[in-house]
Scaffold this motif. Structure first.
Motif, PDB file in Angstrom:
ATOM      1  N   ILE A  26      -7.255  43.934  35.806  1.00  0.00           N
ATOM      2  CA  ILE A  26      -7.859  43.813  37.302  1.00  0.00           C
ATOM      3  C   ILE A  26      -7.509  45.352  37.636  1.00  0.00           C
ATOM      4  N   VAL A  27      -8.327  46.140  38.272  1.00  0.00           N
ATOM      5  CA  VAL A  27      -8.085  47.514  39.118  1.00  0.00           C
ATOM      6  C   VAL A  27      -8.020  47.086  40.482  1.00  0.00           C
ATOM      7  N   VAL A  28      -7.219  47.380  41.446  1.00  0.00           N
ATOM      8  CA  VAL A  28      -7.119  47.179  42.796  1.00  0.00           C
ATOM      9  C   VAL A  28      -7.435  48.764  43.406  1.00  0.00           C
ATOM     10  N   LEU A  29      -8.618  48.920  44.027  1.00  0.00           N
ATOM     11  CA  LEU A  29      -8.822  50.092  44.495  1.00  0.00           C
ATOM     12  C   LEU A  29      -8.371  50.060  46.076  1.00  0.00           C
ATOM     13  N   LEU A  30      -7.316  50.696  46.471  1.00  0.00           N
ATOM     14  CA  LEU A  30      -6.914  50.589  47.730  1.00  0.00           C
ATOM     15  C   LEU A  30      -7.159  51.697  48.713  1.00  0.00           C
ATOM     16  N   ASP A  31      -7.431  51.526  49.935  1.00  0.00           N
ATOM     17  CA  ASP A  31      -7.330  52.832  50.709  1.00  0.00           C
ATOM     18  C   ASP A  31      -7.471  52.309  52.333  1.00  0.00           C
ATOM     19  N   ASN A  32      -6.918  53.278  53.167  1.00  0.00           N
ATOM     20  CA  ASN A  32      -7.302  52.714  54.455  1.00  0.00           C
ATOM     21  C   ASN A  32      -8.368  53.210  55.537  1.00  0.00           C
ATOM     22  N   ASN A  33      -9.406  53.954  54.581  1.00  0.00           N
ATOM     23  CA  ASN A  33     -10.349  54.440  55.419  1.00  0.00           C
ATOM     24  C   ASN A  33     -11.849  53.666  54.818  1.00  0.00           C
ATOM     25  N   THR A  34     -12.430  53.102  55.812  1.00  0.00           N
ATOM     26  CA  THR A  34     -13.738  52.313  55.621  1.00  0.00           C
ATOM     27  C   THR A  34     -14.631  52.848  55.017  1.00  0.00           C
ATOM     28  N   GLU A  35     -14.894  54.201  55.260  1.00  0.00           N
ATOM     29  CA  GLU A  35     -16.115  54.735  54.775  1.00  0.00           C
ATOM     30  C   GLU A  35     -15.812  55.501  53.124  1.00  0.00           C
ATOM     31  N   MET A  36     -14.540  55.931  53.065  1.00  0.00           N
ATOM     32  CA  MET A  36     -14.323  56.241  51.629  1.00  0.00           C
ATOM     33  C   MET A  36     -14.426  55.054  50.614  1.00  0.00           C
TER      34      MET A  36
ATOM     35  N   TYR B 295      -4.201  58.313  62.371  1.00  0.00           N
ATOM     36  CA  TYR B 295      -5.597  58.530  62.944  1.00  0.00           C
ATOM     37  C   TYR B 295      -6.300  59.706  62.721  1.00  0.00           C
ATOM     38  N   LEU B 296      -5.808  60.954  62.641  1.00  0.00           N
ATOM     39  CA  LEU B 296      -6.151  62.207  62.397  1.00  0.00           C
ATOM     40  C   LEU B 296      -6.780  62.258  60.885  1.00  0.00           C
ATOM     41  N   VAL B 297      -5.887  61.796  60.221  1.00  0.00           N
ATOM     42  CA  VAL B 297      -6.193  62.009  58.859  1.00  0.00           C
ATOM     43  C   VAL B 297      -7.465  61.178  58.402  1.00  0.00           C
ATOM     44  N   ASN B 298      -7.290  59.926  58.954  1.00  0.00           N
ATOM     45  CA  ASN B 298      -8.485  58.846  58.973  1.00  0.00           C
ATOM     46  C   ASN B 298      -9.874  59.660  59.336  1.00  0.00           C
ATOM     47  N   ALA B 299      -9.777  60.111  60.746  1.00  0.00           N
ATOM     48  CA  ALA B 299     -10.884  60.746  61.338  1.00  0.00           C
ATOM     49  C   ALA B 299     -11.627  61.823  60.133  1.00  0.00           C
ATOM     50  N   ILE B 300     -10.757  62.719  59.614  1.00  0.00           N
ATOM     51  CA  ILE B 300     -11.027  63.655  58.398  1.00  0.00           C
ATOM     52  C   ILE B 300     -11.809  63.008  57.426  1.00  0.00           C
ATOM     53  N   PHE B 301     -11.282  61.902  56.918  1.00  0.00           N
ATOM     54  CA  PHE B 301     -12.201  61.464  55.697  1.00  0.00           C
ATOM     55  C   PHE B 301     -13.147  60.423  56.095  1.00  0.00           C
ATOM     56  N   LYS B 302     -13.239  60.085  57.258  1.00  0.00           N
ATOM     57  CA  LYS B 302     -14.521  59.433  57.742  1.00  0.00           C
ATOM     58  C   LYS B 302     -15.527  60.485  58.027  1.00  0.00           C
ATOM     59  N   THR B 303     -15.041  61.655  58.281  1.00  0.00           N
ATOM     60  CA  THR B 303     -16.129  62.720  58.690  1.00  0.00           C
ATOM     61  C   THR B 303     -16.742  63.328  57.182  1.00  0.00           C
ATOM     62  N   ILE B 304     -15.756  63.303  56.264  1.00  0.00           N
ATOM     63  CA  ILE B 304     -16.201  64.142  55.127  1.00  0.00           C
ATOM     64  C   ILE B 304     -16.608  63.043  53.886  1.00  0.00           C
ATOM     65  N   ALA B 305     -16.503  61.891  54.220  1.00  0.00           N
ATOM     66  CA  ALA B 305     -16.560  60.736  53.183  1.00  0.00           C
ATOM     67  C   ALA B 305     -18.073  61.062  52.447  1.00  0.00           C
ATOM     68  N   THR B 306     -19.163  61.210  53.203  1.00  0.00           N
ATOM     69  CA  THR B 306     -20.629  61.386  52.293  1.00  0.00           C
ATOM     70  C   THR B 306     -20.643  62.694  51.312  1.00  0.00           C
ATOM     71  N   LYS B 307     -19.765  63.372  51.674  1.00  0.00           N
ATOM     72  CA  LYS B 307     -19.696  64.902  50.967  1.00  0.00           C
ATOM     73  C   LYS B 307     -18.432  64.895  49.783  1.00  0.00           C
ATOM     74  N   TYR B 308     -17.590  64.041  50.061  1.00  0.00           N
ATOM     75  CA  TYR B 308     -16.546  63.985  49.433  1.00  0.00           C
ATOM     76  C   TYR B 308     -16.464  64.522  47.805  1.00  0.00           C
ATOM     77  N   ASP B 309     -17.320  63.644  47.203  1.00  0.00           N
ATOM     78  CA  ASP B 309     -17.511  64.050  45.627  1.00  0.00           C
ATOM     79  C   ASP B 309     -17.919  65.249  45.364  1.00  0.00           C
ATOM     80  N   LEU B 310     -19.016  65.599  46.240  1.00  0.00           N
ATOM     81  CA  LEU B 310     -19.611  66.932  46.037  1.00  0.00           C
ATOM     82  C   LEU B 310     -18.989  68.094  46.109  1.00  0.00           C
ATOM     83  N   MET B 311     -18.061  68.024  47.355  1.00  0.00           N
ATOM     84  CA  MET B 311     -16.960  68.927  47.554  1.00  0.00           C
ATOM     85  C   MET B 311     -16.061  69.290  46.467  1.00  0.00           C
TER      86      MET B 311
END
Ligand code: SAM
Length: 251
Positions: free
Chosen positions: A91-101, A24-40
Motif C-alpha cells: 500500500i502507498v499512502v499519498l499524504l498532503d495537506n493541500n486539497t488542490e495538490m 497558511y501561506l505555504v498552503n496558499a502558494i500550492f493552491k495557486t500553482i497546483a494546476t501548473k505544478y507538474d509542467l513547471m
C-alpha cells in the motif's frame, strides 16, 4: 519579551513570519500553482527532477507488500513509481495537506489506471494520523523545506516508521562547486521567477520557492537534524553537484 517574540517566528522564504501563519501561506502558494505544478517542475529543471525521483526509488529498497508513506506527496510522482513496486499486497499512502495538490495527484494516478493500492490522506506532516510503527518506508520529496517545524515533522516520521524501516528525504541542497553555485544563483533568482510568470502566471510563488531553497538546511545540518531525531546510519548523496540531495536513514 523580545526573545519570546523571536521564538514565535519562522522563515517564509526570506521573510520572517509568525509560526502560526506559515502553513497558511505555504498552503496558499500550492493552491495557486497546483494546476501548473507538474509542467513547471519539468520546465524549471529541464526534466531532471524525474531522474532525482527515480534515484530515490532505486535507493528505497522497496519490496512487494511494502507499506509506503509518500509524505507531502503532492501530485503523486513518487506514489506512481512506488505503486508499481509494492504490488497489490502493498500500500502507498499519498499524504498532503493541500486539497488542490491532492486532487490533481489523485486524478493523475487514476488516469494511469492506478486504483487499488494507493490511499489519499489530507493531513499535516507535523501531526500524522497513523499509529506508531506503521510504515516500512517513508519518502519526502521536496516537502520538508515547506514545513513550519521540521524537527516536529521528523519526530512524527520516526514515530510512524517501523523499526528497521527506511526514511528517504529528497530536497534541494547547497551546490558543492563554487562555479555551479554562482550559475545556480543566477538561474534561480533571474530565470525561474520569469518562467513562473510566463507559465504559471505567478512570479511571487516561484520567488518563494527559490527563497525557501536558500533557507533550507545544508546537507550536513540536515544530517544532524535527522540524527537528533533518533535515526541511525544516516547518509546523503549529492546529485547534480549538490543542487539536489538524497538523505536516507533507518529507524
Ligand atoms: N512530493 C511532491 C513532489 O516531489 O513533486 C510535491 C512536492 S511540493 C514542492 C511540496 C508539497 O508539500 C506540496 O504539495 C504541499 O502541499 C506539501 N506540504 C507543505 N507543507 C505540508 C505539511 N505541513 N503537511 C503536509 N504536506 C505539506
Amino acid at each position: 519579551m523580545k526573545n519570546k517574540h523571536k521564538d514565535d517566528t519562522t522563515h517564509f522564504g526570506f521573510q520572517n513570519v509568525n509560526k502560526h501563519i506559515k502553513s497558511y501561506l505555504v498552503n496558499a502558494i500550492f493552491k495557486t500553482i497546483a494546476t501548473k505544478y507538474d509542467l513547471m517542475n519539468d520546465c524549471m529543471s529541464f526534466g531532471i527532477h524525474r531522474l532525482w525521483k527515480h534515484f530515490l526509488i532505486c535507493q528505497s529498497e522497496i519490496f512487494y507488500g511494502c507499506k509506503v508513506l509518500d509524505l507531502a506527496g503532492g501530485t503523486g510522482d513518487l506514489s506512481i513509481l512506488f505503486s508499481k513496486l509494492v504490488g497489490q499486497t502493498g500500500i502507498v499512502v499519498l499524504l498532503d495537506n493541500n486539497t488542490e495538490m491532492l486532487k490533481i495527484g489523485r486524478k493523475k494516478l487514476r488516469n494511469l489506471g492506478i486504483l487499488n493500492n494507493v490511499q489519499y490522506i489530507q493531513a499535516d506532516a507535523e501531526a500524522l494520523p497513523f499509529a506508531n510503527n506503521t510504515f516500512h518506508r517513508i519518502a519526502v520529496s521536496f516537502g520538508l523545506r515547506n514545513f513550519t517545524n521540521k524537527s516536529a515533522a521528523l519526530l512524527e516520521m520516526y514515530r510512524v516508521l517501523n523499526p528497521g524501516g527506511k526514511l528517504l528525504i529528497l530536497d534541494f541542497g547547497v551546490p558543492i562547486f563554487k562555479l555551479l553555485s554562482v550559475l545556480y544563483d543566477l538561474y534561480s533568482f533571474h530565470v525561474i521567477p520569469k518562467i513562473g510568470a510566463i507559465i504559471a502566471k505567478d512570479m511571487k510563488s516561484y520567488q518563494y520557492l527559490i527563497e525557501s531553497i536558500r533557507m533550507h538546511p545544508d546537507q550536513e545540518t540536515l544530517k544532524t537534524m535527522i540524527a537528533n531525531t533518533g535515526f541511525q546510519d544516516i547518509k546523503y548523496i549529492n546529485m547534480t553537484g549538490g543542487i539536489a540531495v538524497l538523505h536516507y536513514a533507518y529507524k
